[in-house]
Design a protein around this motif. Structure first.
Motif, PDB file in Angstrom:
ATOM      1  N   PHE A   5      -7.214  28.390   0.894  1.00 13.37           N
ATOM      2  CA  PHE A   5      -8.213  27.947   1.858  1.00 13.37           C
ATOM      3  C   PHE A   5      -9.479  27.405   1.184  1.00 13.37           C
ATOM      4  O   PHE A   5      -9.984  27.975   0.230  1.00 13.37           O
ATOM      5  CB  PHE A   5      -8.589  29.112   2.776  1.00 13.37           C
ATOM      6  CG  PHE A   5      -9.601  28.743   3.828  1.00 13.37           C
ATOM      7  CD1 PHE A   5      -9.226  27.983   4.915  1.00 13.37           C
ATOM      8  CD2 PHE A   5     -10.914  29.137   3.716  1.00 13.37           C
ATOM      9  CE1 PHE A   5     -10.141  27.618   5.879  1.00 13.37           C
ATOM     10  CE2 PHE A   5     -11.845  28.790   4.674  1.00 13.37           C
ATOM     11  CZ  PHE A   5     -11.458  28.030   5.761  1.00 13.37           C
ATOM     12  N   LEU A   6      -9.977  26.291   1.712  1.00 12.95           N
ATOM     13  CA  LEU A   6     -11.238  25.689   1.278  1.00 12.95           C
ATOM     14  C   LEU A   6     -12.176  25.560   2.475  1.00 12.95           C
ATOM     15  O   LEU A   6     -11.734  25.393   3.612  1.00 12.95           O
ATOM     16  CB  LEU A   6     -11.004  24.294   0.683  1.00 12.95           C
ATOM     17  CG  LEU A   6     -10.239  24.219  -0.634  1.00 12.95           C
ATOM     18  CD1 LEU A   6      -9.887  22.776  -0.946  1.00 12.95           C
ATOM     19  CD2 LEU A   6     -11.034  24.821  -1.770  1.00 12.95           C
ATOM     20  N   ALA A   7     -13.478  25.616   2.218  1.00 13.56           N
ATOM     21  CA  ALA A   7     -14.453  25.499   3.301  1.00 13.56           C
ATOM     22  C   ALA A   7     -14.261  24.205   4.084  1.00 13.56           C
ATOM     23  O   ALA A   7     -14.361  24.190   5.320  1.00 13.56           O
ATOM     24  CB  ALA A   7     -15.878  25.575   2.741  1.00 13.56           C
ATOM     25  N   LEU A   8     -13.992  23.106   3.381  1.00 10.87           N
ATOM     26  CA  LEU A   8     -13.798  21.821   4.053  1.00 10.87           C
ATOM     27  C   LEU A   8     -12.668  21.888   5.071  1.00 10.87           C
ATOM     28  O   LEU A   8     -12.734  21.273   6.138  1.00 10.87           O
ATOM     29  CB  LEU A   8     -13.475  20.738   3.015  1.00 10.87           C
ATOM     30  CG  LEU A   8     -14.641  20.052   2.308  1.00 10.87           C
ATOM     31  CD1 LEU A   8     -14.107  19.076   1.269  1.00 10.87           C
ATOM     32  CD2 LEU A   8     -15.540  19.331   3.295  1.00 10.87           C
ATOM     33  N   THR A   9     -11.620  22.617   4.735  1.00 12.39           N
ATOM     34  CA  THR A   9     -10.496  22.754   5.652  1.00 12.39           C
ATOM     35  C   THR A   9     -10.932  23.437   6.941  1.00 12.39           C
ATOM     36  O   THR A   9     -10.556  23.028   8.045  1.00 12.39           O
ATOM     37  CB  THR A   9      -9.375  23.578   4.989  1.00 12.39           C
ATOM     38  OG1 THR A   9      -9.088  23.034   3.700  1.00 12.39           O
ATOM     39  CG2 THR A   9      -8.120  23.556   5.832  1.00 12.39           C
ATOM     40  N   GLY A  27     -10.508  29.211  10.101  1.00 11.04           N
ATOM     41  CA  GLY A  27     -11.066  29.675   8.849  1.00 11.04           C
ATOM     42  C   GLY A  27     -10.048  30.416   8.002  1.00 11.04           C
ATOM     43  O   GLY A  27      -8.834  30.244   8.142  1.00 11.04           O
ATOM     44  N   ALA A  28     -10.548  31.258   7.105  1.00 10.28           N
ATOM     45  CA  ALA A  28      -9.669  31.978   6.193  1.00 10.28           C
ATOM     46  C   ALA A  28      -8.646  32.817   6.942  1.00 10.28           C
ATOM     47  O   ALA A  28      -7.519  32.989   6.486  1.00 10.28           O
ATOM     48  CB  ALA A  28     -10.498  32.861   5.268  1.00 10.28           C
ATOM     49  N   LYS A  29      -9.012  33.334   8.111  1.00  5.36           N
ATOM     50  CA  LYS A  29      -8.076  34.170   8.868  1.00  5.36           C
ATOM     51  C   LYS A  29      -6.868  33.370   9.338  1.00  5.36           C
ATOM     52  O   LYS A  29      -5.761  33.909   9.440  1.00  5.36           O
ATOM     53  CB  LYS A  29      -8.782  34.816  10.056  1.00  5.36           C
ATOM     54  CG  LYS A  29      -7.954  35.867  10.772  1.00  5.36           C
ATOM     55  CD  LYS A  29      -8.782  36.649  11.765  1.00  5.36           C
ATOM     56  CE  LYS A  29      -7.993  37.767  12.418  1.00  5.36           C
ATOM     57  NZ  LYS A  29      -8.831  38.595  13.317  1.00  5.36           N
ATOM     58  N   SER A  69      -6.683  35.496  -4.961  1.00  8.52           N
ATOM     59  CA  SER A  69      -7.599  34.925  -3.976  1.00  8.52           C
ATOM     60  C   SER A  69      -8.841  34.428  -4.655  1.00  8.52           C
ATOM     61  O   SER A  69      -9.313  34.992  -5.617  1.00  8.52           O
ATOM     62  CB  SER A  69      -7.993  35.980  -2.945  1.00  8.52           C
ATOM     63  OG  SER A  69      -8.959  35.474  -2.076  1.00  8.52           O
ATOM     64  N   ARG A  70      -9.369  33.338  -4.115  1.00  5.05           N
ATOM     65  CA  ARG A  70     -10.721  32.974  -4.495  1.00  5.05           C
ATOM     66  C   ARG A  70     -11.654  34.045  -3.983  1.00  5.05           C
ATOM     67  O   ARG A  70     -11.312  34.791  -3.083  1.00  5.05           O
ATOM     68  CB  ARG A  70     -11.102  31.638  -3.859  1.00  5.05           C
ATOM     69  CG  ARG A  70     -10.211  30.492  -4.295  1.00  5.05           C
ATOM     70  CD  ARG A  70     -10.650  29.221  -3.620  1.00  5.05           C
ATOM     71  NE  ARG A  70      -9.881  28.106  -4.096  1.00  5.05           N
ATOM     72  CZ  ARG A  70      -8.735  27.730  -3.569  1.00  5.05           C
ATOM     73  NH1 ARG A  70      -8.238  28.365  -2.550  1.00  5.05           N
ATOM     74  NH2 ARG A  70      -8.073  26.711  -4.070  1.00  5.05           N
ATOM     75  N   PRO A  71     -12.862  34.132  -4.533  1.00  5.24           N
ATOM     76  CA  PRO A  71     -13.821  35.072  -3.977  1.00  5.24           C
ATOM     77  C   PRO A  71     -14.050  34.780  -2.509  1.00  5.24           C
ATOM     78  O   PRO A  71     -14.620  33.770  -2.145  1.00  5.24           O
ATOM     79  CB  PRO A  71     -15.073  34.816  -4.802  1.00  5.24           C
ATOM     80  CG  PRO A  71     -14.576  34.178  -6.059  1.00  5.24           C
ATOM     81  CD  PRO A  71     -13.382  33.377  -5.642  1.00  5.24           C
ATOM     82  N   ALA A  72     -13.549  35.674  -1.643  1.00  2.57           N
ATOM     83  CA  ALA A  72     -13.632  35.475  -0.201  1.00  2.57           C
ATOM     84  C   ALA A  72     -13.059  34.139   0.158  1.00  2.57           C
ATOM     85  O   ALA A  72     -11.934  33.823  -0.187  1.00  2.57           O
ATOM     86  CB  ALA A  72     -15.079  35.616   0.266  1.00  2.57           C
TER      87      ALA A  72
END
Length: 433
Positions: free
Chosen positions: A367-371, A357-359, A427-430
């Protein structure tokens, strides 16, 4: 250790998806979540609309787990964070049931009976995940493997340009926010400063521009560390996420309309309290004065404290997983989207430990959710012994239309390889998108 569960840290989008994949493969999973509900971090920016559409925001194994209950995946639309939580994350958590333990903060991860220094018999020992609950009771959860999906939301970067809080930043904490604002009506008629160049900062700029449009006495200053403003407007027509492209276009319109004062090359060194408000002092001595409130939206960084007793390999600059750092480093990355990363790239010197995830991206902003969904699919396959599936790439990402090469940090033209030139240094929001 085969009878022990895989412990997942965090019940956010990637943590829940990891649990869904492990469950589908017949592995036992335990999710430890510090909040009182799934998607607790996302809920904190629930007022923000994502620039990824619904098809990019749900995981395949999660959909397969939910669909027998009558749930159906949305095929279009751009939800807010609250809608993402309410329609997807909460039902997914309910389907996972008692696999999730709420109110459990992970304080450390270790090998049973082995501190970080000890080699002997290390790999044969299970992980021990140390926790503390809301009542202050400490606990230990044994695990066959650990997936750290705890994100970066709880550790925003400071406003100080050198990565440490600026002089006076802590003392001015009542005037500085590190989250995207929701209701900014109370700031009408005052001088507001936004620090940062990414999507979070752009959201804040747009919210304040609406106030400035309604209340002409409102002054909004946007402070950028780079020598060019060209890098804040997104990929334009080259961006396959239209909502992300629209965000930059709206920011440009607000600037052109005179609602936003943009200041480039401003690297915050100090905050000074004065009778008329805060004065922000740059490294080069320039000052922005009479400031009522500051939104410092300069990105996030990982909290690696819980990993101090396990052996990890993190990039020395990004604090990202070393195996993926060269692919996501904004100093060297060229045009286009970041590709897929899986179990092989995410593997740590401590076998059975994965940061996802983002970490896993550390301080990188791409970072994208799909990734993240592809990461946990691959990791779950690896833990189940399906190494062919773990090595497979099932991810197709939308193009960003942006250039990731940093060029000269002080360059007025942005020093990038594509037009319009942009660099996502905020950064994107979160983990939005």
């Amino acid at each position: 250790m085969s009878d022990l569960p895989v412990v997942i840290v965090g019940a956010g989008p990637q943590g829940l998806a990891a649990a869904a994949h492990l469950t589908e493969r017949g592995l036992s999973a335990v999710v430890l979540e510090r909040g009182s509900a799934a998607g607790a971090a996302v809920s904190e920016w629930g007022h923000v609309r994502l620039f990824s559409g619904w098809p990019e925001l749900t995981d395949a194994a999660a959909r397969r787990l939910l669909e027998p209950s009558g749930w159906s995946a949305p095929v279009s639309g751009f939800p807010t964070g609250a809608e993402w939580v309410g329609y997807y994350l909460v039902p997914l958590a309910a389907a996972l049931g008692d696999r999730i333990r709420y109110g459990e903060t992970v304080t450390g991860i270790a090998r049973q009976g082995r501190d970080k220094v000890v080699d002997g018999g290390r790999r044969s020992q299970p992980f021990i995940v140390h926790t503390i609950d809301e009542s202050g009771r400490e606990g230990r959860v044994p695990a066959s493997a650990v997936i750290d999906a705890s994100g970066t939301w709880n550790l925003p970067n400071p406003a100080g340009a050198d990565g440490l809080p600026a002089i006076g930043e802590s003392a001015a904490a009542d005037r500085i926010s590190y989250r995207i604002p929701d209701d900014v009506s109370a700031l009408a008629g005052s001088h507001v400063v936004i620090v940062g160049a990414g999507h979070s900062a752009t959201h804040a700029v747009l919210r304040m521009s609406e106030v400035a449009h309604r209340e002409p006495g409102t002054r909004v200053s946007w402070l950028l560390r780079r020598g060019s403003a060209a890098n804040v407007f997104g990929g334009g027509a080259g961006d396959e996420l239209p909502e992300r492209a629209a965000l930059g276009a709206r920011a440009r319109e607000a600037i052109d309309a005179g609602l936003i004062e943009i200041v480039t090359g401003f690297r915050v060194a100090e905050f000074v309290r004065r009778d008329e408000g805060l004065t922000i002092v740059a490294e080069d001595g320039r000052e922005v004065s009479g400031v009522a409130h500051v939104f410092a939206l300069t990105g996030f960084r990982p909290d690696t404290g819980i990993l101090r007793e396990v052996r990890v390999d993190l990039d020395r600059a990004l604090e990202a997983v070393a195996g993926i750092a060269s692919e996501i480093d904004p100093n060297i990355h060229s045009c286009g989207s970041v590709g897929a990363t899986g179990a092989r790239q995410l593997a740590q010197p401590e076998p059975g430990l994965f940061i996802v995830g983002a970490k896993s991206y550390g301080r990188a902003p791409t970072f994208l959710a799909l990734t993240g969904y592809e990461q946990v699919r691959s990791v779950a396959a690896h833990l189940a012994g399906d190494h062919d599936a773990a090595a497979r790439n099932d991810l197709v990402l939308p193009d960003t239309g942006v250039c990731g090469g940093a060029g000269g940090f002080d360059a007025e033209d942005g020093g990038c390889c594509a037009a319009p030139a942009v660099l996502q240094i905020g950064s994107r929001p979160a983990i939005i998108g």
